[in-house]
Design an enzyme around this catalytic site. Structure first.
Site, PDB file in Angstrom:
ATOM      1  N   ASN A  14       1.298  -1.118   0.097  1.00  0.00           N
ATOM      2  CA  ASN A  14       0.108  -0.022   0.011  1.00  0.00           C
ATOM      3  C   ASN A  14       0.959   1.080   0.043  1.00  0.00           C
ATOM      4  O   ASN A  14       1.559   1.538   0.850  1.00  0.00           O
ATOM      5  CB  ASN A  14      -0.861   0.042   1.148  1.00  0.00           C
ATOM      6  CG  ASN A  14      -1.911   1.102   1.065  1.00  0.00           C
ATOM      7  OD1 ASN A  14      -1.629   2.204   0.610  1.00  0.00           O
ATOM      8  ND2 ASN A  14      -3.052   0.712   1.504  1.00  0.00           N
ATOM      9  N   ARG A  25       4.618  18.395   0.764  1.00  0.00           N
ATOM     10  CA  ARG A  25       5.632  19.775   0.220  1.00  0.00           C
ATOM     11  C   ARG A  25       5.060  20.174  -1.515  1.00  0.00           C
ATOM     12  O   ARG A  25       5.448  20.885  -1.740  1.00  0.00           O
ATOM     13  CB  ARG A  25       6.948  19.267   0.192  1.00  0.00           C
ATOM     14  CG  ARG A  25       7.573  19.143   1.265  1.00  0.00           C
ATOM     15  CD  ARG A  25       7.902  20.664   2.211  1.00  0.00           C
ATOM     16  NE  ARG A  25       8.646  21.441   1.384  1.00  0.00           N
ATOM     17  CZ  ARG A  25      10.057  21.374   1.602  1.00  0.00           C
ATOM     18  NH1 ARG A  25      10.440  20.630   2.610  1.00  0.00           N
ATOM     19  NH2 ARG A  25      10.578  22.038   0.794  1.00  0.00           N
ATOM     20  N   HIS A  50      -5.499   3.397  -1.582  1.00  0.00           N
ATOM     21  CA  HIS A  50      -6.859   3.740  -0.964  1.00  0.00           C
ATOM     22  C   HIS A  50      -7.180   5.194  -1.185  1.00  0.00           C
ATOM     23  O   HIS A  50      -6.857   6.027  -0.216  1.00  0.00           O
ATOM     24  CB  HIS A  50      -6.788   3.274   0.428  1.00  0.00           C
ATOM     25  CG  HIS A  50      -8.008   3.324   1.230  1.00  0.00           C
ATOM     26  ND1 HIS A  50      -8.205   2.515   2.237  1.00  0.00           N
ATOM     27  CD2 HIS A  50      -9.253   4.216   1.196  1.00  0.00           C
ATOM     28  CE1 HIS A  50      -9.526   2.682   2.484  1.00  0.00           C
ATOM     29  NE2 HIS A  50     -10.101   3.752   2.034  1.00  0.00           N
ATOM     30  N   HIS A  57      -4.004  11.744   0.242  1.00  0.00           N
ATOM     31  CA  HIS A  57      -2.816  10.965   0.153  1.00  0.00           C
ATOM     32  C   HIS A  57      -2.721  10.491  -1.533  1.00  0.00           C
ATOM     33  O   HIS A  57      -2.651  11.382  -2.276  1.00  0.00           O
ATOM     34  CB  HIS A  57      -2.429   9.832   1.127  1.00  0.00           C
ATOM     35  CG  HIS A  57      -3.858   9.225   1.509  1.00  0.00           C
ATOM     36  ND1 HIS A  57      -4.573   8.637   0.647  1.00  0.00           N
ATOM     37  CD2 HIS A  57      -4.118   9.114   2.902  1.00  0.00           C
ATOM     38  CE1 HIS A  57      -5.515   7.970   1.604  1.00  0.00           C
ATOM     39  NE2 HIS A  57      -5.402   8.239   2.905  1.00  0.00           N
ATOM     40  N   GLU A  77      -8.770   0.029  -2.715  1.00  0.00           N
ATOM     41  CA  GLU A  77      -9.410   0.019  -1.740  1.00  0.00           C
ATOM     42  C   GLU A  77     -10.181   1.153  -1.468  1.00  0.00           C
ATOM     43  O   GLU A  77      -9.989   2.433  -1.771  1.00  0.00           O
ATOM     44  CB  GLU A  77      -8.647  -0.282  -0.399  1.00  0.00           C
ATOM     45  CG  GLU A  77      -7.600  -1.336  -0.292  1.00  0.00           C
ATOM     46  CD  GLU A  77      -7.010  -1.296   1.058  1.00  0.00           C
ATOM     47  OE1 GLU A  77      -6.426  -2.437   1.432  1.00  0.00           O
ATOM     48  OE2 GLU A  77      -6.866  -0.292   1.878  1.00  0.00           O
ATOM     49  N   THR A 107      -7.852   6.217   9.298  1.00  0.00           N
ATOM     50  CA  THR A 107      -7.623   4.837   8.875  1.00  0.00           C
ATOM     51  C   THR A 107      -8.853   3.993   8.879  1.00  0.00           C
ATOM     52  O   THR A 107      -9.611   4.384   9.619  1.00  0.00           O
ATOM     53  CB  THR A 107      -6.411   4.264   9.153  1.00  0.00           C
ATOM     54  OG1 THR A 107      -5.957   3.361   8.275  1.00  0.00           O
ATOM     55  CG2 THR A 107      -6.530   3.866  10.772  1.00  0.00           C
ATOM     56  N   HIS A 197      -3.986  -4.597   7.992  1.00  0.00           N
ATOM     57  CA  HIS A 197      -3.997  -3.383   8.856  1.00  0.00           C
ATOM     58  C   HIS A 197      -3.371  -3.998  10.121  1.00  0.00           C
ATOM     59  O   HIS A 197      -3.407  -4.888  10.655  1.00  0.00           O
ATOM     60  CB  HIS A 197      -5.402  -3.490   9.413  1.00  0.00           C
ATOM     61  CG  HIS A 197      -5.632  -2.028   9.929  1.00  0.00           C
ATOM     62  ND1 HIS A 197      -6.121  -0.895   9.163  1.00  0.00           N
ATOM     63  CD2 HIS A 197      -5.384  -1.345  11.084  1.00  0.00           C
ATOM     64  CE1 HIS A 197      -6.164   0.044   9.855  1.00  0.00           C
ATOM     65  NE2 HIS A 197      -5.652  -0.059  11.094  1.00  0.00           N
TER      66      HIS A 197
END
Length: 244
Positions: A14, A25, A50, A57, A77, A107, A197
């Site tokens: 992941n 940045r 994900h 992200h 995901e 998360t 996880h």
């Protein structure tokens, strides 16, 4: 009789955390696509992303950029909101993993209530399977939730392993026991079994030894943290060693 024969367990990396660093940045450093390709080059058998609605992200554009470049399995995901579903249907990854996380969650922290959401899951799984996309449902270890994932038409379940990781340092056998039983139930229903996880170099080998028919583990946070110290190539080799 259920066949519990060991098989190769694939490592899907992941890369969300890589995107998190890049986004802090701006620009393209680190290069998410290049890291994904390096993971493949170093032996990972899959790449997981994900994307969340706020794109904090992995960005939706990252998903489009990754698909034609990857040579291994691509797993997307997420919670199947309209935007996510549209993305998956357009990209057509190897696998989609349905996760019931709210938009503001840091998360994922729970599996689906597959019984309550049976109609919704059945409909969305049907859409993905029509396009030839393998579909996995994120669940806990409750037998009923696994049974209803099968009723919804899932190909696999992904076992939510944070409870395993939390108990493992105190009592490894106690930690893994419910996951072994859950994996047996899934196998008896014809479901493939993934896990993810909080899996790490500390606890990965033990769960693999106890569930030798695991199809895939998806690991991001711990693996990227380890890579800061060990380097990406050595880290991936270490995780792969845990799965042998």
């Amino acid at each position: 009789m259920i066949n519990y024969t060991a098989r190769m367990t694939k490592l899907s990396v992941n890369i969300n955390k890589v995107a998190t660093i890049r986004n802090a940045r701006g620009g393209n450093n680190p290069d998410v696509l290049q890291v994904a390709l390096d993971c493949e080059k170093f032996g990972a058998q899959g790449i997981t992303v994900h994307p969340r609605p706020d794109e904090r992200h992995i960005r939706y554009q990252d998903v489009y950029d990754l698909k034609p470049a990857l040579h291994t399995e691509f797993n997307i995901e997420g919670n199947p909101c309209d935007k996510f579903t549209d993305l998956v249907l357009k990209v057509k990854p190897t696998q989609v993993t349905l996760v019931p996380d709210a938009p503001d969650q840091i998360t994922s922290n729970a599996g689906w209530d597959t019984k309550t959401n049976l109609v919704f899951l059945t409909d969305i799984i049907g859409e993905f399977k029509e396009k030839g996309i393998r579909t996995s449902v994120f669940v806990g270890t409750e037998p009923e939730m696994i049974e209803y994932a099968a009723k919804a038409g899932a190909d696999r379940v992904e076992l939510y392993t944070e409870p395993y990781a939390a108990v493992y340092p105190k009592d490894a056998s106690l930690a893994v026991a419910p996951f072994v039983e859950a994996a047996k139930i899934a196998r008896s229903l014809g479901l493939g079994v993934n896990a993810g996880h909080d899996l790490s170099l500390e606890n990965l080998a033990f769960i693999r030894q106890n569930i030798p028919w695991l199809d895939e583990v998806s690991i991001g946070h711990a693996l990227i943290c380890d890579a800061l110290y060990l380097g990406l190539e050595k880290t991936i080799a270490s995780y792969l060693a845990c799965l042998k």
